[in-house]
Design a protein around this motif. Structure first.
Motif, PDB file in Angstrom:
ATOM      1  N   ARG A   4       0.851  -1.190   0.000  1.00 16.95           N
ATOM      2  CA  ARG A   4       0.000   0.000   0.000  1.00 16.95           C
ATOM      3  C   ARG A   4       0.884   1.235   0.000  1.00 16.95           C
ATOM      4  NH1 ARG A   4      -5.662   1.068   2.975  1.00 16.95           N
ATOM      5  NH2 ARG A   4      -5.993   3.169   2.185  1.00 16.95           N
ATOM      6  N   VAL A   6       1.395   4.807   1.073  1.00 20.71           N
ATOM      7  CA  VAL A   6       0.893   5.745   2.068  1.00 20.71           C
ATOM      8  C   VAL A   6       1.667   7.046   1.912  1.00 20.71           C
ATOM      9  CG1 VAL A   6       0.478   6.169   4.517  1.00 20.71           C
ATOM     10  CG2 VAL A   6       0.359   3.841   3.616  1.00 20.71           C
ATOM     11  N   LYS A   7       0.986   8.117   1.601  1.00 21.31           N
ATOM     12  CA  LYS A   7       1.660   9.381   1.310  1.00 21.31           C
ATOM     13  C   LYS A   7       2.214  10.034   2.561  1.00 21.31           C
ATOM     14  CE  LYS A   7      -0.951  10.296  -2.901  1.00 21.31           C
ATOM     15  NZ  LYS A   7      -1.855  11.228  -3.632  1.00 21.31           N
ATOM     16  N   GLU A   8       1.466   9.994   3.653  1.00 19.18           N
ATOM     17  CA  GLU A   8       1.955  10.608   4.869  1.00 19.18           C
ATOM     18  C   GLU A   8       2.824   9.614   5.636  1.00 19.18           C
ATOM     19  OE1 GLU A   8      -2.017   8.764   5.832  1.00 19.18           O
ATOM     20  OE2 GLU A   8      -1.182   9.989   4.231  1.00 19.18           O
ATOM     21  N   GLU A   9       3.728  10.137   6.436  1.00 19.40           N
ATOM     22  CA  GLU A   9       4.621   9.281   7.211  1.00 19.40           C
ATOM     23  C   GLU A   9       3.816   8.550   8.279  1.00 19.40           C
ATOM     24  OE1 GLU A   9       8.675   9.566   9.948  1.00 19.40           O
ATOM     25  OE2 GLU A   9       7.911  11.320   8.883  1.00 19.40           O
ATOM     26  N   THR A  10       4.070   7.278   8.421  1.00 21.98           N
ATOM     27  CA  THR A  10       3.363   6.482   9.429  1.00 21.98           C
ATOM     28  C   THR A  10       4.355   5.867  10.387  1.00 21.98           C
ATOM     29  OG1 THR A  10       3.417   4.541   7.976  1.00 21.98           O
ATOM     30  CG2 THR A  10       1.471   5.935   7.867  1.00 21.98           C
ATOM     31  N   ASN A 131      -6.234  -2.949   9.947  1.00 16.85           N
ATOM     32  CA  ASN A 131      -4.815  -3.292   9.951  1.00 16.85           C
ATOM     33  C   ASN A 131      -4.572  -4.794   9.892  1.00 16.85           C
ATOM     34  OD1 ASN A 131      -5.802  -3.794  12.511  1.00 16.85           O
ATOM     35  ND2 ASN A 131      -3.935  -3.172  13.567  1.00 16.85           N
ATOM     36  N   GLY A 149      -7.579   2.623  -1.651  1.00 19.31           N
ATOM     37  CA  GLY A 149      -6.248   3.163  -1.449  1.00 19.31           C
ATOM     38  C   GLY A 149      -5.425   3.044  -2.716  1.00 19.31           C
ATOM     39  N   GLU A 150      -4.125   3.287  -2.576  1.00 19.36           N
ATOM     40  CA  GLU A 150      -3.191   3.155  -3.681  1.00 19.36           C
ATOM     41  C   GLU A 150      -2.265   1.977  -3.394  1.00 19.36           C
ATOM     42  OE1 GLU A 150      -1.419   6.896  -5.190  1.00 19.36           O
ATOM     43  OE2 GLU A 150      -2.487   7.838  -3.520  1.00 19.36           O
ATOM     44  N   TYR A 151      -2.122   1.088  -4.361  1.00 19.96           N
ATOM     45  CA  TYR A 151      -1.333  -0.125  -4.160  1.00 19.96           C
ATOM     46  C   TYR A 151      -0.344  -0.318  -5.305  1.00 19.96           C
ATOM     47  CZ  TYR A 151      -4.976  -1.070  -0.747  1.00 19.96           C
ATOM     48  OH  TYR A 151      -5.836  -0.970   0.313  1.00 19.96           O
ATOM     49  N   THR A 211      -5.254   1.864  -8.021  1.00 22.06           N
ATOM     50  CA  THR A 211      -5.867   2.846  -7.127  1.00 22.06           C
ATOM     51  C   THR A 211      -7.382   2.727  -7.234  1.00 22.06           C
ATOM     52  OG1 THR A 211      -4.038   4.374  -7.505  1.00 22.06           O
ATOM     53  CG2 THR A 211      -6.029   5.290  -6.527  1.00 22.06           C
TER      54      THR A 211
END
Length: 224
Positions: A4, A6-10, A131, A149-151, A211
């Motif tokens: 996946r 994920v654009k923001e930091e996780t 999750n 989401g984007e994969y 996506t």
């Protein structure tokens, strides 16, 4: 295999991995299994697990497929119950904190069981269990359900595992679907669950990017 984007930091955290062996697996010798922390045999899956040399930590089921009580730690379920041995095994693993679960088999022979296993993927593919990642593999196919989401799927991993086809099947109505790096490309498409569109695609670029904005989507990797 499916990553996946994920654009923001996780925050990175360890995800405990479990393997569940079912009683039906057409080509277990062709399955490539990675590392795992816990292995559960669902009833007759114990014999398949032993044939693969897996260390089984627990056996769950009504033991009708196995035909006897296992000589190890087990959970005996009644023969008449509200869920399959496989679903019981998944519930057990999730309750114990395992969030990355591979189900070995569960895709052949009795079609009602196959459909029930897909329903188990749907059970845990939602916001509440967001999750939890669960996949079905049997040596010929790899099936995983994803939320919007984007994969990204790396072609080298896809080829290394011996897969040729990428099938996308809508579990709910999927909208905003876009594919790039595949033989058949779509942009902002709506994929209905009552259609055969989406199967037999192929990865032609270095990676495939998928996506979608709404619904739940089955990713199906298949060998020739």
């Amino acid at each position: 295999m499916i990553r996946r984007i994920v654009k923001e930091e996780t925050i990175k955290n360890e995800r405990k991995k479990a393997i569940i062996c079912t009683a039906v697996c057409e080509n277990p010798e062709d399955v490539k299994l990675g590392d795992y922390d816990f292995c559960v045999a669902a009833d007759g899956g114990l014999e398949i697990a032993k044939s693969l040399g897996l260390k089984v930590d627990l056996c769950i089921g009504d033991m009708d497929s196995l035909g006897h009580m296992p000589d190890m730690e087990y959970v005996k379920l009644p023969c008449e119950k509200d869920m399959t041995d496989t679903e019981s095994a998944v519930d057990y693993c999730v309750d114990k904190g395992y969030r990355d679960i591979t189900i070995l088999g569960g895709l052949g022979k009795r079609f009602d069981h196959t459909m029930a296993n897909l329903a188990v993927l749907g059970k845990y593919c939602n916001m509440y269990y967001g999750n939890v990642s669960i996949r079905l593999i049997d040596g010929l196919n790899y099936v995983e359900m994803k939320m919007p989401g984007e994969y990204e799927i790396d072609r080298s991993e896809f080829d290394l595992a011996g897969y040729h086809y990428l099938g996308l099947v809508s579990y709910d109505l999927v909208s905003g679907l876009s594919l790039d790096g595949t033989k058949y490309i779509v942009k902002n498409y709506s994929l209905d669950k009552e259609t055969s569109q989406g199967i037999s695609n192929e990865i032609v670029g270095d990676c495939a990017k998928i996506t979608f904005e709404e619904g739940r989507l089955l990713f199906i990797f298949s060998k020739k």
